[in-house]
Motif scaffolding. Structure first.
Motif, PDB file in Angstrom:
ATOM      1  N   ALA A 283       0.683  -1.302   0.087  1.00 17.76           N
ATOM      2  CA  ALA A 283       0.066  -0.056   0.078  1.00 17.76           C
ATOM      3  C   ALA A 283       1.017   1.326   0.031  1.00 17.76           C
ATOM      4  O   ALA A 283       0.630   2.187  -0.620  1.00 17.76           O
ATOM      5  CB  ALA A 283      -0.817   0.045   1.160  1.00 17.76           C
ATOM      6  N   VAL A 284       1.758   1.088   0.894  1.00 10.50           N
ATOM      7  CA  VAL A 284       2.866   2.361   1.010  1.00 10.50           C
ATOM      8  C   VAL A 284       3.669   2.569  -0.575  1.00 10.50           C
ATOM      9  O   VAL A 284       3.434   3.847  -1.080  1.00 10.50           O
ATOM     10  CB  VAL A 284       3.948   2.142   1.844  1.00 10.50           C
ATOM     11  N   VAL A 285       3.957   1.741  -1.221  1.00  8.70           N
ATOM     12  CA  VAL A 285       4.581   2.020  -2.516  1.00  8.70           C
ATOM     13  C   VAL A 285       3.927   2.184  -3.700  1.00  8.70           C
ATOM     14  O   VAL A 285       4.060   2.971  -4.517  1.00  8.70           O
ATOM     15  CB  VAL A 285       5.754   0.874  -2.676  1.00  8.70           C
ATOM     16  N   THR A 286       2.627   1.725  -3.445  1.00 12.03           N
ATOM     17  CA  THR A 286       1.632   2.175  -4.360  1.00 12.03           C
ATOM     18  C   THR A 286       1.215   3.561  -4.244  1.00 12.03           C
ATOM     19  O   THR A 286       1.187   4.430  -5.465  1.00 12.03           O
ATOM     20  CB  THR A 286      -0.005   1.294  -4.038  1.00 12.03           C
ATOM     21  N   ARG A 287       1.146   3.957  -3.112  1.00  7.85           N
ATOM     22  CA  ARG A 287       0.850   5.523  -3.034  1.00  7.85           C
ATOM     23  C   ARG A 287       2.141   6.371  -3.372  1.00  7.85           C
ATOM     24  O   ARG A 287       2.068   7.340  -4.224  1.00  7.85           O
ATOM     25  CB  ARG A 287       0.600   5.911  -1.419  1.00  7.85           C
ATOM     26  N   VAL A 288       3.314   5.717  -3.158  1.00  3.23           N
ATOM     27  CA  VAL A 288       4.747   6.443  -3.776  1.00  3.23           C
ATOM     28  C   VAL A 288       4.685   6.658  -5.089  1.00  3.23           C
ATOM     29  O   VAL A 288       5.111   7.665  -5.764  1.00  3.23           O
ATOM     30  CB  VAL A 288       5.822   5.795  -3.068  1.00  3.23           C
ATOM     31  N   ALA A 289       4.168   5.518  -5.831  1.00  2.00           N
ATOM     32  CA  ALA A 289       4.289   5.368  -7.380  1.00  2.00           C
ATOM     33  C   ALA A 289       3.331   6.417  -7.968  1.00  2.00           C
ATOM     34  O   ALA A 289       3.514   6.785  -9.279  1.00  2.00           O
ATOM     35  CB  ALA A 289       4.010   4.012  -7.925  1.00  2.00           C
ATOM     36  N   ALA A 290       1.947   6.564  -7.289  1.00  2.00           N
ATOM     37  CA  ALA A 290       1.188   7.314  -7.608  1.00  2.00           C
ATOM     38  C   ALA A 290       1.505   8.738  -7.729  1.00  2.00           C
ATOM     39  O   ALA A 290       0.896   9.711  -8.645  1.00  2.00           O
ATOM     40  CB  ALA A 290      -0.122   7.183  -7.110  1.00  2.00           C
ATOM     41  N   VAL A 291       1.817   9.281  -6.596  1.00  3.33           N
ATOM     42  CA  VAL A 291       2.197  10.604  -6.216  1.00  3.33           C
ATOM     43  C   VAL A 291       3.675  11.139  -6.806  1.00  3.33           C
ATOM     44  O   VAL A 291       3.656  12.302  -7.190  1.00  3.33           O
ATOM     45  CB  VAL A 291       2.032  10.975  -4.682  1.00  3.33           C
TER      46      VAL A 291
ATOM     47  N   LEU B 299       4.478  -5.797  -6.368  1.00  2.66           N
ATOM     48  CA  LEU B 299       3.744  -5.528  -5.352  1.00  2.66           C
ATOM     49  C   LEU B 299       3.431  -7.376  -4.864  1.00  2.66           C
ATOM     50  O   LEU B 299       2.911  -7.992  -5.704  1.00  2.66           O
ATOM     51  CB  LEU B 299       2.369  -5.332  -5.410  1.00  2.66           C
ATOM     52  N   VAL B 300       3.927  -7.596  -3.561  1.00  2.84           N
ATOM     53  CA  VAL B 300       3.519  -8.997  -3.322  1.00  2.84           C
ATOM     54  C   VAL B 300       2.451  -9.150  -2.183  1.00  2.84           C
ATOM     55  O   VAL B 300       2.505  -8.389  -0.972  1.00  2.84           O
ATOM     56  CB  VAL B 300       4.877  -9.623  -2.767  1.00  2.84           C
ATOM     57  N   SER B 301       1.262  -9.544  -2.446  1.00  5.48           N
ATOM     58  CA  SER B 301      -0.054  -9.415  -1.486  1.00  5.48           C
ATOM     59  C   SER B 301      -0.130  -8.057  -1.010  1.00  5.48           C
ATOM     60  O   SER B 301       0.074  -7.785   0.073  1.00  5.48           O
ATOM     61  CB  SER B 301       0.150 -10.527  -0.352  1.00  5.48           C
ATOM     62  N   PRO B 302      -0.403  -7.101  -1.728  1.00  5.48           N
ATOM     63  CA  PRO B 302      -0.409  -5.613  -1.510  1.00  5.48           C
ATOM     64  C   PRO B 302      -1.576  -5.517  -0.439  1.00  5.48           C
ATOM     65  O   PRO B 302      -2.727  -6.327  -0.979  1.00  5.48           O
ATOM     66  CB  PRO B 302      -0.495  -4.845  -2.876  1.00  5.48           C
ATOM     67  N   ALA B 303      -1.716  -4.853   0.428  1.00  4.73           N
ATOM     68  CA  ALA B 303      -2.846  -4.531   1.160  1.00  4.73           C
ATOM     69  C   ALA B 303      -3.636  -3.372   0.905  1.00  4.73           C
ATOM     70  O   ALA B 303      -3.647  -2.447   1.330  1.00  4.73           O
ATOM     71  CB  ALA B 303      -2.260  -4.090   2.945  1.00  4.73           C
ATOM     72  N   LEU B 304      -4.458  -3.731  -0.165  1.00  6.03           N
ATOM     73  CA  LEU B 304      -5.305  -2.856  -0.947  1.00  6.03           C
ATOM     74  C   LEU B 304      -6.599  -3.092  -0.161  1.00  6.03           C
ATOM     75  O   LEU B 304      -7.081  -4.201   0.028  1.00  6.03           O
ATOM     76  CB  LEU B 304      -5.196  -2.906  -2.344  1.00  6.03           C
ATOM     77  N   PRO B 305      -7.574  -2.038  -0.102  1.00  2.57           N
ATOM     78  CA  PRO B 305      -8.957  -2.237   0.454  1.00  2.57           C
ATOM     79  C   PRO B 305      -9.823  -3.465  -0.157  1.00  2.57           C
ATOM     80  O   PRO B 305      -9.948  -3.782  -1.228  1.00  2.57           O
ATOM     81  CB  PRO B 305      -9.499  -0.984   0.172  1.00  2.57           C
TER      82      PRO B 305
END
Length: 347
Positions: A122-130, A140-146
């Motif tokens: 979840a953290v790196v998804t936000r980094v990659a988006a912004v 992403l290995v089993s990312p904790a997305l909602p």
């Protein structure tokens, strides 16, 4: 909470063969980085981010398998591993992402090949988006997305976010040994806990004993769990699934069929959300595939890297060929936009 600079040192953190640790002081946080010497100079940099309750050691099995193609580092998020708590006590997804961004900006290592597991996903998804300028590829290995329907086996972990639960759990489990705690963690995170070697189990027990002596251990766990749950409730442009759709970097998604924390059913949704993605499913893996099946994860990343480098080379050729031909350049841009669709999702 006492200031980070006066917290006691519980014990030495284990450093594997070929690894070294260093600390970096940034505004508001101090981060510990675990790194390996690359096979040669000039390799592209990589940064790995662990999940809730984990540390940079979670990537020690994978990093040596990629030494010949990456200059590897793994970070201990604030309050985890050997990194002290953040000065402001903020353990939100945004705060963790901010710490990663600050490090990459300060170190000048970007763009990097960014890896994340669970909370770290979840953290790196936000980094990659912004900050797309900081990311070459995203794994992403089993990312904790909602998830709308959380698995029953994940509920106890989610309950850590409820105020008062962490102290209660601490009292209830006061008599548990480090071995009992580690067996519980392995049963929750591994698809097959028997894959853990005796040496690996001893190392995990040593790390558990070290963490339990840290006065901020449960606070970091509870606040990070709360930060993850809070991120699930955000809407608009800050929603994690919306940010996943904004990621431009080629993305590798890895899901385990025996994952007790992140639903395997989320794999297809993630493959649709990330515009330039490929999906690898491991039926026998649990929540930490990079620890259970590091060779498989490494092989999948090598394919992602080869394709990303090939696409980059083709893009450079198109740009050179389009000089002096505005119409052709415009057509190439339109084709590039149209190519970033579900057609690029690979099973």
């Amino acid at each position: 909470m006492p200031p980070a600079n006066v917290l006691p040192k519980a014990a030495a953190v284990r450093v594997g063969e070929g690894e070294h640790l260093r600390s970096v002081r940034l505004p508001g946080v101090t981060l510990t980085l675990r790194a390996r010497r690359p096979a040669r100079e000039g390799l592209p940099p990589a940064l790995c981010v662990h999940g809730l309750g984990g540390s940079s050691q979670n990537w020690s099995a994978l990093m040596p398998l990629l030494d010949d193609v990456l200059d590897n580092e793994a970070v201990d998020l604030p309050g985890f591993g050997d990194s002290p708590p953040p000065d402001d006590g903020d353990y939100s997804i945004t705060a963790h992402a901010r710490a990663v961004i600050r490090y990459l900006d300060e170190a000048g290592r970007g763009p990097v090949h960014l890896f994340g597991n669970s909370l770290g996903g979840a953290v790196v998804t936000r980094v990659a988006a912004v900050r797309p300028d900081l990311v070459r590829t995203l794994t992403l290995v089993s990312p904790a997305l909602p998830e709308l329907r959380v698995q029953r086996t994940a509920v106890p972990t989610a309950l850590l976010a409820v105020p008062g639960v962490a102290p209660l759990f601490t009292r209830i489990t006061r008599e548990w040994t480090a071995e009992q705690r580690v067996r519980g963690v392995l049963a929750l995170c591994y698809g097959d806990p028997s894959r853990v070697t005796p040496e690996g189990f001893r190392n995990a027990v040593h790390e558990m004993e070290r963490r339990m002596r840290l006065p901020y251990f449960w606070d970091a766990m509870a606040r990070s769990a709360r930060g993850l749950v809070n991120a699930y409730t955000l809407g608009g442009q800050h929603a994690l699934w919306r940010q996943a759709e904004r990621v431009l970097a080629p993305t590798l998604l890895i899901y385990g069929g025996r994952d007790k924390l992140v639903g395997f059913r989320m794999a297809q949704r993630a493959a649709r959300a990330f515009r330039d993605s490929r999906l690898v499913t491991l039926p026998d893996a649990g929540h930490v595939a990079m620890m259970e099946y590091p060779e498989t994860v490494a092989a999948a990343f090598r394919e992602l890297l080869a394709d990303a480098e090939e696409s980059s080379a083709e893009g450079a050729t198109l740009v050179r060929g389009a000089k002096g031909a505005p119409d052709a350049s415009a057509g190439a841009d339109e084709a590039g936009d149209g190519g970033a669709t579900a057609d690029n999702v690979r099973g």
